[in-house]
Design a protein around this motif. Structure first.
Motif, short mmCIF file in Angstrom:
data_model
loop_
_atom_site.label_atom_id
_atom_site.label_comp_id
_atom_site.label_asym_id
_atom_site.label_seq_id
_atom_site.Cartn_x
_atom_site.Cartn_y
_atom_site.Cartn_z
N VAL A 53 0.85 -1.20 0.00
CA VAL A 53 0.00 0.00 0.00
C VAL A 53 0.88 1.26 0.00
O VAL A 53 0.60 2.23 -0.71
CB VAL A 53 -0.99 0.00 1.20
N GLY A 54 1.98 1.21 0.77
CA GLY A 54 2.92 2.34 0.76
C GLY A 54 3.47 2.58 -0.64
O GLY A 54 3.64 3.73 -1.06
N VAL A 55 3.72 1.51 -1.36
CA VAL A 55 4.20 1.64 -2.73
C VAL A 55 3.12 2.27 -3.61
O VAL A 55 3.40 3.17 -4.43
CB VAL A 55 4.61 0.25 -3.28
N ASP A 101 18.59 -2.12 -0.42
CA ASP A 101 17.75 -3.29 -0.70
C ASP A 101 16.91 -3.10 -1.96
O ASP A 101 16.81 -4.01 -2.79
CB ASP A 101 16.83 -3.58 0.50
N GLN A 102 16.31 -1.92 -2.08
CA GLN A 102 15.46 -1.67 -3.25
C GLN A 102 16.34 -1.56 -4.50
O GLN A 102 15.96 -2.01 -5.59
CB GLN A 102 14.65 -0.39 -3.05
N LEU A 118 9.24 -7.43 -1.86
CA LEU A 118 7.78 -7.23 -1.90
C LEU A 118 7.43 -5.86 -2.49
O LEU A 118 6.52 -5.73 -3.31
CB LEU A 118 7.22 -7.38 -0.48
N GLU A 119 8.18 -4.85 -2.08
CA GLU A 119 7.89 -3.49 -2.58
C GLU A 119 8.10 -3.41 -4.10
O GLU A 119 7.23 -2.90 -4.83
CB GLU A 119 8.84 -2.47 -1.90
N ARG A 144 11.12 5.10 -0.53
CA ARG A 144 10.26 6.10 0.12
C ARG A 144 9.05 5.43 0.77
O ARG A 144 8.60 5.83 1.84
CB ARG A 144 9.79 7.16 -0.90
N ALA A 145 8.52 4.40 0.10
CA ALA A 145 7.37 3.68 0.67
C ALA A 145 7.75 3.11 2.03
O ALA A 145 6.99 3.21 2.99
CB ALA A 145 6.92 2.57 -0.27
#
Ligand code: ADP
Ligand code: MG
Length: 376
Positions: free
Chosen positions: A91-93, A166-167, A127-128, A152-153
């Motif tokens: 949801v943050g994404v 990580d991202q 997951l993001e 940012r998420a």
């Protein structure tokens, strides 16, 4: 995966599947949020998200690991508030995508992951990034923007003040290569690893609680050190740091010493890898662990035991905790032919000491995130 999707949502017609890998960080730990250097590689452990547009205005997200379905109104998703639940990651994404001009369409999603959660192999970023690709549904996005948006998420919505590593590695991973990331310029270079070695992660099976205060404390302590010294930690050589270390309060001094020496170790490790100096690579991993254990204080007795035991096993060059710490995995560098014996010995020693069987994940450097396939 599509069979599960069918059972869940009735039909998998038009499903698209996106993959984003977890990662193991070889060296450069807790250096990304101070603009430093890191050397992760993407793994073949990954999170997959299957998605089909939905006609009813809803966004549904199911995690096979959690066996849980959550529903949101797609139109209202950009105004969501954190629920302190696993869905905060996707949801943050969605919130950050909407903010960046990529509104999220109604869809049914299925999440399936082979990245162990809370084990330092970055299931959260996997997951993001996989969710972001599913929400984008083929809309093009700059890969660096994708990584930053997912970061940012996690920072803004999940509330974890994480760095970019990580991202970034989940997006930019490369088959057969580690990736050295400069967390200030956000540039990278591929670092091929010597063929005569392999890496394996060993899961202590202790779940870290990274969202806990210790991580945030370290972030704050590093910021305090940079503030007192008047420059980013990554601009200080170990010698420069030592000449000014006395200016810092004792705890902050140790935290900063870890970061400064760790950045130097990344450069040394890359250089040693290029020269094929396996013994030095191994020693640098052990120095990194001791620094995390004693100066940064993010290890725990299980991780220390795994490292110390690994170092006593034939064919092992080096070993260290990997990821945020307080549990999760170690990463060990060893001769490929030593693997079966290593597995036997580390399992039996750990079982005898902690009555738990540690899980091993051989590390194969893999490609970064993307669409997996477009099944008919
Ligand atoms: P790490 O990234 O090292 O695995 P984190 O604490 O950063 O550990 O992220 C783990 C969290 O990410 C989990 O607690 C959960 O909320 C979320 N997560 C990761 N993978 C999944 C999944 N497959 N299904 C549901 N939630 C997941
Ligand atoms: Mg994480």
């Amino acid at each position: 995966m599509l069979e599960t999707f069918r059972q869940l949502y009735g039909s998998a017609e038009g499903a698209r599947i996106y993959r984003a890998p977890g990662r193991v960080n070889l060296i450069g730990e807790h250096t990304d949020y101070t603009q430093g250097f890191v050397l992760p590689m993407a793994l073949d452990l990954a999170t997959h998200v299957a998605a089909v547009q939905s006609p009813d205005g809803m966004l549904r997200i199911y995690s096979e690991q959690r066996r849980e379905l959550r529903e949101f109104s797609a139109a209202g998703i950009a105004q969501s508030q954190p629920a302190h639940h696993w869905t905060d990651y996707p949801v943050g994404v969605a919130v950050e995508l909407a903010r960046a001009g990529f509104p999220v369409a109604p869809a049914n999603l299925l999440i399936c992951s082979s990245v162990p959660e809370g084990s330092g192999l970055s299931s959260s970023a996997a997951l993001e990034v996989a969710s972001a690709l599913a929400f984008l549904s083929g809309r093009p996005i700059d890969p660096l923007e994708l990584a930053r948006l997912c970061q940012r998420a996690e920072r803004n919505f999940v509330g974890m003040p994480c760095g970019i590593m990580d991202q970034y590695i989940s997006v930019f991973g490369r088959l057969n290569s580690a990736v050295e990331i400069d967390c200030r310029s956000l540039g990278h270079r591929f670092v091929p690893l010597p063929e005569s070695i392999t890496f394996t992660a060993v899961n202590s099976m202790v779940k870290h609680a990274l969202a806990g205060s210790a991580y945030k404390d370290r972030v704050a302590e590093c910021a305090a050190a940079a503030e007192s010294l008047g420059q980013p930690l990554r601009d200080l050589s170990p010698a420069q740091f030592e000449s000014r270390a006395h200016e810092l309060p004792a705890v902050v001094e140790r935290r900063a010493r870890h970061v400064v020496t760790e950045n130097a170790r990344v450069a040394d490790f890359v250089d040693s890898s290029t020269r094929g100096d396996l013994a030095r690579m191994g020693r640098l991993m052990v120095e990194s662990h001791r620094s995390l254990q004693n100066d940064y204080e993010v290890s725990c007795q299980e991780l220390d035991f795994l490292v110390d035991t690994a170092l006593s096993i034939d064919g092992v060059y080096g070993s260290r905790m990997t990821g945020g710490g307080f549990g999760g995995c170690t990463v060990t560098m060893l001769r490929p032919d030593a693997m079966p014996n290593f597995q036997r010995q580390i399992e039996s020693a750990y079982e005898a000491r902690f009555q738990v069987t540690p899980r091993l994940y051989p590390c194969h450097p893999s490609a970064g995130a993307g669409e997996e396939s477009t099944p008919r």
